[in-house]
Write a protein that holds these residues in place. Structure first.
Motif, short mmCIF file in Angstrom:
data_model
loop_
_atom_site.label_atom_id
_atom_site.label_comp_id
_atom_site.label_asym_id
_atom_site.label_seq_id
_atom_site.Cartn_x
_atom_site.Cartn_y
_atom_site.Cartn_z
N MET A 313 47.80 43.14 50.62
CA MET A 313 48.15 42.26 51.73
C MET A 313 47.11 42.27 52.84
O MET A 313 46.71 41.22 53.35
CB MET A 313 49.52 42.67 52.29
CG MET A 313 49.97 41.84 53.48
SD MET A 313 51.62 42.31 54.05
CE MET A 313 51.78 41.27 55.51
N ASN A 314 46.63 43.44 53.24
CA ASN A 314 45.75 43.56 54.40
C ASN A 314 44.27 43.48 54.05
O ASN A 314 43.47 43.05 54.89
CB ASN A 314 46.01 44.87 55.13
CG ASN A 314 47.43 45.00 55.65
OD1 ASN A 314 48.00 46.08 55.70
ND2 ASN A 314 48.04 43.89 56.05
N ASP A 315 43.89 43.91 52.83
CA ASP A 315 42.47 43.97 52.48
C ASP A 315 42.07 42.98 51.40
O ASP A 315 40.90 42.90 51.04
CB ASP A 315 42.10 45.38 52.01
CG ASP A 315 42.36 46.42 53.10
OD1 ASP A 315 42.20 46.08 54.28
OD2 ASP A 315 42.74 47.56 52.77
N GLY A 316 43.05 42.25 50.83
CA GLY A 316 42.72 41.29 49.79
C GLY A 316 42.39 41.91 48.45
O GLY A 316 41.70 41.30 47.62
N ALA A 317 42.86 43.13 48.19
CA ALA A 317 42.61 43.80 46.91
C ALA A 317 43.39 43.12 45.80
O ALA A 317 44.41 42.47 46.03
CB ALA A 317 43.00 45.28 47.00
N GLY A 318 42.90 43.29 44.58
CA GLY A 318 43.60 42.79 43.40
C GLY A 318 44.25 43.93 42.65
O GLY A 318 44.13 45.11 43.01
N LEU A 319 44.95 43.60 41.57
CA LEU A 319 45.61 44.63 40.78
C LEU A 319 44.61 45.63 40.22
O LEU A 319 44.91 46.82 40.08
CB LEU A 319 46.42 43.98 39.65
CG LEU A 319 47.63 43.14 40.07
CD1 LEU A 319 48.32 42.57 38.84
CD2 LEU A 319 48.60 43.97 40.89
N ALA A 320 43.41 45.15 39.88
CA ALA A 320 42.40 46.05 39.34
C ALA A 320 41.95 47.08 40.38
O ALA A 320 41.55 48.19 40.03
CB ALA A 320 41.19 45.24 38.85
N ASP A 321 42.04 46.71 41.66
CA ASP A 321 41.61 47.62 42.72
C ASP A 321 42.66 48.69 43.01
O ASP A 321 42.31 49.78 43.49
CB ASP A 321 41.32 46.84 44.00
CG ASP A 321 40.23 45.80 43.81
OD1 ASP A 321 39.16 46.18 43.29
OD2 ASP A 321 40.44 44.63 44.17
N VAL A 322 43.92 48.38 42.75
CA VAL A 322 45.00 49.34 43.07
C VAL A 322 45.63 49.90 41.81
O VAL A 322 46.74 50.44 41.85
CB VAL A 322 46.08 48.66 43.96
CG1 VAL A 322 45.49 48.23 45.29
CG2 VAL A 322 46.72 47.48 43.26
N TRP A 323 44.94 49.79 40.67
CA TRP A 323 45.54 50.24 39.42
C TRP A 323 45.87 51.73 39.40
O TRP A 323 46.85 52.13 38.74
CB TRP A 323 44.64 49.88 38.23
CG TRP A 323 43.37 50.70 38.13
CD1 TRP A 323 42.15 50.37 38.59
CD2 TRP A 323 43.23 51.97 37.51
NE1 TRP A 323 41.23 51.34 38.33
CE2 TRP A 323 41.87 52.35 37.65
CE3 TRP A 323 44.09 52.83 36.84
CZ2 TRP A 323 41.37 53.56 37.16
CZ3 TRP A 323 43.59 54.04 36.35
CH2 TRP A 323 42.25 54.38 36.52
N PRO A 324 45.13 52.62 40.09
CA PRO A 324 45.57 54.03 40.08
C PRO A 324 46.97 54.21 40.68
O PRO A 324 47.78 54.98 40.14
CB PRO A 324 44.50 54.73 40.94
CG PRO A 324 43.30 53.86 40.85
CD PRO A 324 43.84 52.47 40.81
N GLU A 325 47.26 53.50 41.77
CA GLU A 325 48.59 53.60 42.37
C GLU A 325 49.65 53.01 41.44
O GLU A 325 50.75 53.57 41.30
CB GLU A 325 48.61 52.87 43.73
CG GLU A 325 47.48 53.23 44.67
CD GLU A 325 47.50 54.69 45.08
OE1 GLU A 325 48.55 55.34 44.96
OE2 GLU A 325 46.44 55.18 45.52
N LEU A 326 49.33 51.88 40.82
CA LEU A 326 50.29 51.26 39.91
C LEU A 326 50.54 52.13 38.68
O LEU A 326 51.67 52.22 38.19
CB LEU A 326 49.78 49.88 39.47
CG LEU A 326 49.52 48.85 40.58
CD1 LEU A 326 49.09 47.52 39.99
CD2 LEU A 326 50.76 48.68 41.45
#
Length: 348
Positions: A313-326
């Motif tokens: 939401m704030n940085d415009g990241a995609g799913l690939a950028d947050v995959w460790p959290e997911l």
């Protein structure tokens, strides 16, 4: 595992929820009251202290405890200094309102960065006031913050929405199943071909459906008033909330696996929920907190959900950028569900 039996239990639980008009209405009204209340109270981030990010000038290596700060700064009221490693990290932390002002200090002087907001303005005035006495001979140079600073409400809202999901998941799954066990509903279900894994899966899917249903309405309604600035994809945010909600619902299943008393279930839910709410950065950042406290926060699914949602939401990241959290959320969901099924008892 029978998908048909899971579907039947899924529909039965949803029908029970929608037929309870008081509960149904409160699930919509309460989140709006939370956002309005916390948006009003914490909209300007009314903390008593102001965090100043501190790092040496490029090419200088000055430890935080040995930084040549004037004594007036070291003893200034309401200013708390935290170390940052690089200028880029400091700027990013400042944009996310985890600190209120960023300073570069060294033998050559002082530079500082500040956002255009009420807390940044107050922190700047406190800094300049501490440097005003004649004995403070440091030249100060103000720098503009690169990029658009994130509004505090845009940082705060995902935390409030996630907090509401957390309590709804823990109470709506853990507390309800314990009540079913106490009233003998589970004992009657035991006489059917339904397995514990199927029953718990249906309960978890029903609750996540209700969480997303109410969450979407809550988001749309609040967006009309606050006009949220979303840098990333709404679909990615929804996927992240689904995975986070599943992990929270699965955690609620662990709470309900054995309990037979509503009082005991209430105590366990509060024991889990309140530390998670305070340590997962729902209302405020843990920037400057001890490292062991940050590591302790990583054991909660709410922490990983908020990191991923705020990144999108704030940085415009995609799913690939947050995959460790997911990935962590998916692993937690599976572990909680399997453990809850193994521990589950129909009678006690």
């Amino acid at each position: 595992m029978s998908l048909k039996r899971i579907w039947v239990m899924f529909k039965a639980r949803n029908a029970e929820f929608f037929r309870d008009r008081a509960s149904f209405g409160w699930n919509f009204l309460f989140p709006f009251l939370i956002v309005a209340g916390f948006g009003l109270i914490f909209g300007s981030d009314l903390r008593n202290d102001y965090k100043i990010g501190l790092f040496p000038h490029p090419g200088e290596t000055v430890a935080l405890e040995n930084t040549p700060l004037p004594e007036a700064l070291k003893t200034a009221r309401m200013l708390r200094f935290v170390g940052v490693e690089t200028l880029a990290d400091g700027i990013e932390t400042l944009r996310h309102h985890k600190i209120d002002l960023l300073m570069a200090v060294g033998a050559s002087g002082l530079q500082y960065w500040v956002t255009d907001g009420p807390r940044g303005h107050v922190a700047e005035q406190l800094l300049l006031a501490a440097l005003a006495p004649p004995e403070c001979r440091w030249p100060g140079e103000k720098q503009a913050v690169e990029g658009t600073p994130i509004r505090y409400i845009d940082w705060l809202f995902p935390g409030i929405l996630a907090m509401n999901m957390m309590f709804s998941a823990l109470w709506g799954v853990g507390f309800v199943i314990v009540r079913y066990r106490k009233t003998g509903v589970l004992k009657r279900l035991k006489a059917t071909p339904l397995t514990a894994f199927e029953y718990l899966t249906a309960q978890m899917l029903s609750r996540i459906f209700l969480l997303i249903f109410t969450g979407v309405i809550m988001w749309v309604g609040c967006d009309l008033f606050f006009d949220f600035n979303v840098q990333g994809s709404y679909i990615d945010i929804c996927i992240t909330f689904v995975l986070g909600g599943l992990s929270l619902c699965a955690l609620g299943l662990v709470v309900a696996a054995r309990g037979s008393s509503e009082e005991f279930a209430s105590g366990v839910v509060n024991f889990i929920g309140w530390p998670m709410m305070f340590l997962s950065e729902v209302w405020f950042s843990l920037e400057g907190a001890p490292r062991w406290l940050k590591l302790a926060a990583d054991i909660f699914p709410l922490t990983h959900m908020l990191r991923a949602v705020r990144g999108i939401m704030n940085d415009g990241a995609g799913l690939a950028d947050v995959w460790p959290e997911l990935g962590i959320l998916a692993a937690m969901t599976l572990i909680f569900l399997v453990f809850g099924s193994w521990m589950f008892s129909w009678n006690k």
